[in-house]
Design a protein around this motif. Sequence first.
Motif, PDB file in Angstrom:
ATOM      1  N   PHE A   1       2.908  -3.167  -2.597  1.00 39.08           N
ATOM      2  CA  PHE A   1       3.397  -2.368  -1.635  1.00 39.08           C
ATOM      3  C   PHE A   1       5.205  -2.542  -1.336  1.00 39.08           C
ATOM      4  CE2 PHE A   1      -1.064  -1.908  -1.072  1.00 39.08           C
ATOM      5  CZ  PHE A   1      -1.255  -0.702  -0.699  1.00 39.08           C
TER       6      PHE A   1
ATOM      7  N   ILE B   1       0.537  -0.891   4.916  1.00 45.71           N
ATOM      8  CA  ILE B   1      -0.423  -0.012   5.157  1.00 45.71           C
ATOM      9  C   ILE B   1      -0.523   0.577   6.471  1.00 45.71           C
ATOM     10  CG2 ILE B   1      -2.896   0.375   5.333  1.00 45.71           C
ATOM     11  CD1 ILE B   1      -3.635  -1.769   3.147  1.00 45.71           C
TER      12      ILE B   1
ATOM     13  N   VAL C   1      -8.738   3.736   5.040  1.00 49.09           N
ATOM     14  CA  VAL C   1      -8.368   3.319   3.647  1.00 49.09           C
ATOM     15  C   VAL C   1      -9.823   3.048   2.890  1.00 49.09           C
ATOM     16  CG1 VAL C   1      -7.207   1.466   2.481  1.00 49.09           C
ATOM     17  CG2 VAL C   1      -6.305   2.284   4.379  1.00 49.09           C
TER      18      VAL C   1
ATOM     19  N   GLY D   1      -5.770   6.532   2.423  1.00 52.74           N
ATOM     20  CA  GLY D   1      -5.334   5.980   1.460  1.00 52.74           C
ATOM     21  C   GLY D   1      -6.524   5.555   0.324  1.00 52.74           C
TER      22      GLY D   1
ATOM     23  N   ILE E   1      -7.593   2.689  -2.429  1.00 53.52           N
ATOM     24  CA  ILE E   1      -7.283   1.298  -3.256  1.00 53.52           C
ATOM     25  C   ILE E   1      -8.296   1.278  -4.202  1.00 53.52           C
ATOM     26  CG2 ILE E   1      -6.914  -1.068  -3.123  1.00 53.52           C
ATOM     27  CD1 ILE E   1      -5.706  -0.870  -0.469  1.00 53.52           C
TER      28      ILE E   1
ATOM     29  N   VAL F   1      -3.205   1.157  -6.541  1.00 52.15           N
ATOM     30  CA  VAL F   1      -3.248   2.091  -5.088  1.00 52.15           C
ATOM     31  C   VAL F   1      -3.219   3.607  -5.785  1.00 52.15           C
ATOM     32  CG1 VAL F   1      -2.154   2.531  -3.037  1.00 52.15           C
ATOM     33  CG2 VAL F   1      -2.131   0.154  -4.039  1.00 52.15           C
TER      34      VAL F   1
ATOM     35  N   MET G   1      -1.610   6.288  -0.720  1.00 45.74           N
ATOM     36  CA  MET G   1      -1.479   5.655   0.679  1.00 45.74           C
ATOM     37  C   MET G   1      -0.396   6.545   1.354  1.00 45.74           C
ATOM     38  SD  MET G   1      -2.932   3.292   2.466  1.00 45.74           S
ATOM     39  CE  MET G   1      -3.617   2.125   1.050  1.00 45.74           C
TER      40      MET G   1
ATOM     41  N   HIS H   1       4.755   2.618  -2.504  1.00 48.78           N
ATOM     42  CA  HIS H   1       3.743   1.546  -3.271  1.00 48.78           C
ATOM     43  C   HIS H   1       3.802   1.975  -4.924  1.00 48.78           C
ATOM     44  CE1 HIS H   1       0.650   4.608  -3.944  1.00 48.78           C
ATOM     45  NE2 HIS H   1       0.782   4.886  -2.668  1.00 48.78           N
TER      46      HIS H   1
END
Length: 232
Positions: free
Chosen positions: A14, A18, A24, A184, A186, A203, A206, A211
């Motif tokens: 990143f 975040i 997320v 987001g 992940i 990722v 986001m 990122h």
Amino acid sequence: MRFVDTIDGLNEVFETDIPKNSVVLVTGAAGTLKSGFTFQMLSNYLEQQDEYGLYITLEQSKENHLQNMDSMGIDLSSKLHITDFSDYRILYDDFSDDLLDILEENIIQFKKNVGNKCSCVAIDSLGALYSLLNVEPHDMRKRLYKMLENLRREKLTTFLILEEEKLSGMSDPSTGMEGYLADGIIELGMHLKGNVANRYLRVRKMRAASHSMEPWILTVSENGLKVYKGNF
């Protein structure tokens, strides 16, 4: 401290943090370190902040969860409260239609008790939650949207753990309804190359953050999880 400073090497993935108050989704197959990743992120973040958080486990007991985290070298912050809903699955399975409301009420009540210093929550996992609810998919999406929107309005950064039934590859762009509801995604996965298997982190999206879109190796070290660049 930023969320992305909580796991060694994650700040290389990143460029920015975040975003606060976002939802997320941490998704992946079994054994890809979803719980460890989320727990370490929240625990290390809160340990360095004047804030508090809530980790809700719907599958494991609190004791078993902490044993699992300890085996990976992940410490528990005293500012991260763990709520164990595994007993609910045994006692109230015949009356589970209201579990989503009960879950939301517990989260909001915890925030009221702690005050504005309550900043983040994790739900582990959505799969366990779904298994307790007898709700049609389109109704589930509406109910889940309502709960997540209420958590956003409570100014909570929310992490949702979702175990995929299949072992998807890095070229698989698929996502379920949860991916559309989340800010987001992940993705944690397993990459096989010959006889070598590496866990990876990627990722997928986001919002409002900068990122990398590439996969990064995710491994367990003596001091918790670690992210680093690898060749796939």
